[in-house]
Motif scaffolding. Sequence first.
Motif, mmCIF file in Angstrom:
data_model
loop_
_atom_site.group_PDB
_atom_site.id
_atom_site.type_symbol
_atom_site.label_atom_id
_atom_site.label_comp_id
_atom_site.label_asym_id
_atom_site.label_seq_id
_atom_site.Cartn_x
_atom_site.Cartn_y
_atom_site.Cartn_z
ATOM 1 N N ALA A 1 0.695 -1.322 -0.099
ATOM 2 C CA ALA A 1 0.020 0.068 -0.035
ATOM 3 C C ALA A 1 0.869 1.213 0.070
ATOM 4 O O ALA A 1 2.010 1.177 0.664
ATOM 5 N N ALA A 2 0.424 2.134 -0.734
ATOM 6 C CA ALA A 2 1.091 3.433 -0.687
ATOM 7 C C ALA A 2 1.049 4.212 0.666
ATOM 8 O O ALA A 2 -0.102 4.279 1.016
ATOM 9 N N MET A 3 2.332 4.813 1.191
ATOM 10 C CA MET A 3 2.015 5.331 2.167
ATOM 11 C C MET A 3 1.758 6.785 2.036
ATOM 12 O O MET A 3 2.139 7.318 1.142
ATOM 13 N N ASP B 1 1.725 10.710 1.739
ATOM 14 C CA ASP B 1 3.005 11.360 1.425
ATOM 15 C C ASP B 1 2.832 12.764 2.561
ATOM 16 O O ASP B 1 2.226 13.735 2.205
#
Length: 77
Positions: free
Chosen positions: A9-11, A13
């Motif tokens: 999963a993209a953390m 920003d």
Amino acid sequence: MTATQFAPAAMPDTDAQKRAVDRVAEAAHRLNDAVQRAIAAGYSVELVRTSRHHDGSGNWGDQIVPTVREKGAEKSA
């Protein structure tokens, strides 16, 4: 049957300052919840500042400890 594929999963920003504030806010929320549970169980809770932590470059933060008394216990002066 095909194998399931997982992707990290993209953390979010976020910058370091926001992460630091979020960590303190989450810890404060957990502390407030613990204080409410202690009160519901019949204890009195006082948070006492024990020190102020400095990093040497102008940043600081208060550090605390809890003082917990049972219901009906007299507070020492």
